[in-house]
Design a protein around this motif. Sequence first.
Motif, PDB file in Angstrom:
ATOM      1  N   GLY A   8      -7.779  -3.301  -0.526  1.00 41.49           N
ATOM      2  CA  GLY A   8      -6.432  -3.507  -1.050  1.00 41.49           C
ATOM      3  C   GLY A   8      -6.431  -3.792  -2.541  1.00 41.49           C
ATOM      4  N   GLU A   9      -7.420  -4.562  -3.008  1.00 33.67           N
ATOM      5  CA  GLU A   9      -7.519  -4.849  -4.440  1.00 33.67           C
ATOM      6  C   GLU A   9      -7.788  -3.574  -5.240  1.00 33.67           C
ATOM      7  OE1 GLU A   9      -9.132  -9.455  -4.117  1.00 33.67           O
ATOM      8  OE2 GLU A   9     -10.581  -7.828  -4.390  1.00 33.67           O
ATOM      9  N   TYR A  10      -8.595  -2.680  -4.690  1.00 29.82           N
ATOM     10  CA  TYR A  10      -8.816  -1.405  -5.382  1.00 29.82           C
ATOM     11  C   TYR A  10      -7.532  -0.575  -5.378  1.00 29.82           C
ATOM     12  CZ  TYR A  10     -13.801  -2.330  -5.576  1.00 29.82           C
ATOM     13  OH  TYR A  10     -15.023  -2.880  -5.830  1.00 29.82           O
ATOM     14  N   LYS A  11      -6.833  -0.589  -4.262  1.00 29.05           N
ATOM     15  CA  LYS A  11      -5.572   0.158  -4.144  1.00 29.05           C
ATOM     16  C   LYS A  11      -4.560  -0.335  -5.180  1.00 29.05           C
ATOM     17  CE  LYS A  11      -2.180   2.487  -2.009  1.00 29.05           C
ATOM     18  NZ  LYS A  11      -2.099   3.927  -2.019  1.00 29.05           N
ATOM     19  N   THR A  12      -4.446  -1.656  -5.341  1.00 36.22           N
ATOM     20  CA  THR A  12      -3.473  -2.222  -6.285  1.00 36.22           C
ATOM     21  C   THR A  12      -4.030  -2.344  -7.704  1.00 36.22           C
ATOM     22  OG1 THR A  12      -4.118  -4.487  -5.736  1.00 36.22           O
ATOM     23  CG2 THR A  12      -2.293  -3.512  -4.463  1.00 36.22           C
ATOM     24  N   GLN A  13      -5.249  -1.878  -7.897  1.00 39.82           N
ATOM     25  CA  GLN A  13      -5.912  -1.879  -9.201  1.00 39.82           C
ATOM     26  C   GLN A  13      -6.085  -3.287  -9.758  1.00 39.82           C
ATOM     27  OE1 GLN A  13      -4.234   1.144 -11.804  1.00 39.82           O
ATOM     28  NE2 GLN A  13      -3.805   2.452 -10.052  1.00 39.82           N
ATOM     29  N   THR A  14      -6.365  -4.242  -8.861  1.00 38.84           N
ATOM     30  CA  THR A  14      -6.614  -5.617  -9.290  1.00 38.84           C
ATOM     31  C   THR A  14      -8.084  -5.997  -9.157  1.00 38.84           C
ATOM     32  OG1 THR A  14      -6.010  -6.450  -7.099  1.00 38.84           O
ATOM     33  CG2 THR A  14      -4.266  -6.383  -8.776  1.00 38.84           C
ATOM     34  N   ALA A  15      -8.923  -5.075  -8.699  1.00 34.37           N
ATOM     35  CA  ALA A  15     -10.357  -5.323  -8.584  1.00 34.37           C
ATOM     36  C   ALA A  15     -11.070  -4.749  -9.795  1.00 34.37           C
ATOM     37  CB  ALA A  15     -10.919  -4.675  -7.314  1.00 34.37           C
ATOM     38  N   MET A  39     -13.759   3.585  -7.000  1.00 32.62           N
ATOM     39  CA  MET A  39     -13.091   2.978  -5.846  1.00 32.62           C
ATOM     40  C   MET A  39     -11.579   2.969  -6.036  1.00 32.62           C
ATOM     41  SD  MET A  39     -15.010   2.296  -3.298  1.00 32.62           S
ATOM     42  CE  MET A  39     -13.828   1.312  -2.393  1.00 32.62           C
ATOM     43  N   THR A  40     -11.125   2.664  -7.214  1.00 33.85           N
ATOM     44  CA  THR A  40      -9.680   2.656  -7.473  1.00 33.85           C
ATOM     45  C   THR A  40      -9.104   4.040  -7.210  1.00 33.85           C
ATOM     46  OG1 THR A  40      -9.896   0.877  -9.075  1.00 33.85           O
ATOM     47  CG2 THR A  40      -7.922   2.253  -9.238  1.00 33.85           C
ATOM     48  N   SER A  41      -9.787   5.058  -7.691  1.00 33.25           N
ATOM     49  CA  SER A  41      -9.339   6.433  -7.477  1.00 33.25           C
ATOM     50  C   SER A  41      -9.356   6.795  -5.994  1.00 33.25           C
ATOM     51  CB  SER A  41     -10.235   7.387  -8.267  1.00 33.25           C
ATOM     52  OG  SER A  41      -9.866   8.719  -8.026  1.00 33.25           O
ATOM     53  N   ALA A  42     -10.416   6.433  -5.292  1.00 36.27           N
ATOM     54  CA  ALA A  42     -10.543   6.769  -3.866  1.00 36.27           C
ATOM     55  C   ALA A  42      -9.462   6.097  -3.027  1.00 36.27           C
ATOM     56  CB  ALA A  42     -11.922   6.378  -3.358  1.00 36.27           C
ATOM     57  N   MET A  43      -9.001   4.932  -3.423  1.00 38.25           N
ATOM     58  CA  MET A  43      -8.035   4.177  -2.622  1.00 38.25           C
ATOM     59  C   MET A  43      -6.594   4.614  -2.832  1.00 38.25           C
ATOM     60  SD  MET A  43      -9.633   2.103  -0.671  1.00 38.25           S
ATOM     61  CE  MET A  43     -10.876   3.379  -0.544  1.00 38.25           C
ATOM     62  N   GLN A  44      -6.303   5.323  -3.906  1.00 45.77           N
ATOM     63  CA  GLN A  44      -4.905   5.614  -4.230  1.00 45.77           C
ATOM     64  C   GLN A  44      -4.189   6.446  -3.164  1.00 45.77           C
ATOM     65  OE1 GLN A  44      -3.448   3.778  -6.668  1.00 45.77           O
ATOM     66  NE2 GLN A  44      -5.527   2.972  -6.461  1.00 45.77           N
ATOM     67  N   THR A  52      -2.935   4.840   2.741  1.00 45.97           N
ATOM     68  CA  THR A  52      -1.793   4.007   3.133  1.00 45.97           C
ATOM     69  C   THR A  52      -2.329   2.651   3.592  1.00 45.97           C
ATOM     70  OG1 THR A  52      -1.896   4.640   5.454  1.00 45.97           O
ATOM     71  CG2 THR A  52      -0.595   6.085   3.979  1.00 45.97           C
ATOM     72  N   PRO A  53      -1.462   1.651   3.721  1.00 40.39           N
ATOM     73  CA  PRO A  53      -1.919   0.373   4.286  1.00 40.39           C
ATOM     74  C   PRO A  53      -2.541   0.548   5.679  1.00 40.39           C
ATOM     75  CG  PRO A  53       0.202   0.073   3.221  1.00 40.39           C
ATOM     76  CD  PRO A  53      -0.076   1.564   3.229  1.00 40.39           C
ATOM     77  N   GLN A  54      -2.013   1.486   6.473  1.00 36.08           N
ATOM     78  CA  GLN A  54      -2.580   1.753   7.800  1.00 36.08           C
ATOM     79  C   GLN A  54      -3.981   2.362   7.685  1.00 36.08           C
ATOM     80  OE1 GLN A  54       0.521   2.837   6.787  1.00 36.08           O
ATOM     81  NE2 GLN A  54       1.710   1.294   7.884  1.00 36.08           N
ATOM     82  N   ASP A  55      -4.186   3.230   6.697  1.00 37.99           N
ATOM     83  CA  ASP A  55      -5.509   3.811   6.466  1.00 37.99           C
ATOM     84  C   ASP A  55      -6.513   2.718   6.089  1.00 37.99           C
ATOM     85  OD1 ASP A  55      -4.531   6.427   6.868  1.00 37.99           O
ATOM     86  OD2 ASP A  55      -4.283   6.784   4.707  1.00 37.99           O
ATOM     87  N   ILE A  56      -6.088   1.817   5.220  1.00 34.74           N
ATOM     88  CA  ILE A  56      -6.967   0.724   4.789  1.00 34.74           C
ATOM     89  C   ILE A  56      -7.333  -0.151   5.985  1.00 34.74           C
ATOM     90  CG2 ILE A  56      -7.047  -1.411   3.418  1.00 34.74           C
ATOM     91  CD1 ILE A  56      -5.543   0.175   1.209  1.00 34.74           C
ATOM     92  N   GLU A  57      -6.356  -0.455   6.816  1.00 35.89           N
ATOM     93  CA  GLU A  57      -6.618  -1.250   8.025  1.00 35.89           C
ATOM     94  C   GLU A  57      -7.596  -0.526   8.948  1.00 35.89           C
ATOM     95  OE1 GLU A  57      -6.636  -4.253  10.808  1.00 35.89           O
ATOM     96  OE2 GLU A  57      -5.899  -4.294   8.757  1.00 35.89           O
TER      97      GLU A  57
END
Length: 185
Positions: free
Chosen positions: A146-153, A160-165, A168-173
């Motif tokens: 989630g931190e990579y997704k929100t670019q806070t890591a 990782m930031t690019s891969a997470m964009q 979805t939240p369901q995918d991350i879960e």
Amino acid sequence: MLAGAAPVFSADVESGRRKAEPCTACHGRDGNATIPGTPSLAGHPTSYTHWQLIKFRGGRRRDPQMTPFAAPLTDEDMADLAAYYAAQTTRPRPDRPTLDPAARDAAERLAGAHRCVICHGPGLMGQEAVPRLVGQDAQYLRKRLGEYKTQTASDPDGFMTSAMQALTPQDIESLARYIASLAPR
């Protein structure tokens, strides 16, 4: 030694064991954490653990517990700690989730589509400066993804930031539960 070059230390696993004593409360006696939300350190590649400690010490990665712990560490301390944790056997977490076959298959496809094994290595066991994912806690994985997704890591190369964009939240879960369900080899 070249002017300005950092000294090179020969890491000492036994010294790392002694220096890891304060770490045991959270990360476990042998680096296999049991506290939800806390990462296990056992079996991480040496360069990954060392680099994370450098980032905590320098403030590029922040955590209320880790930042103050890492602040006084010397380069030699970090090398010893990294060598100690790399030498430890990774064990499955006691709270490891179980997935039904359909959920497992969907998550495996998701991990494949986002090329997780390219960086994290076969079986997601980590390599070089890339962490081992297998054996980690689902809550911790969910938080970090989630931190990579929100670019806070902290993500110097942006992989990782690019891969997470696209996730979805369901995918991350799904990914967090899948990775946490895998048994270390």
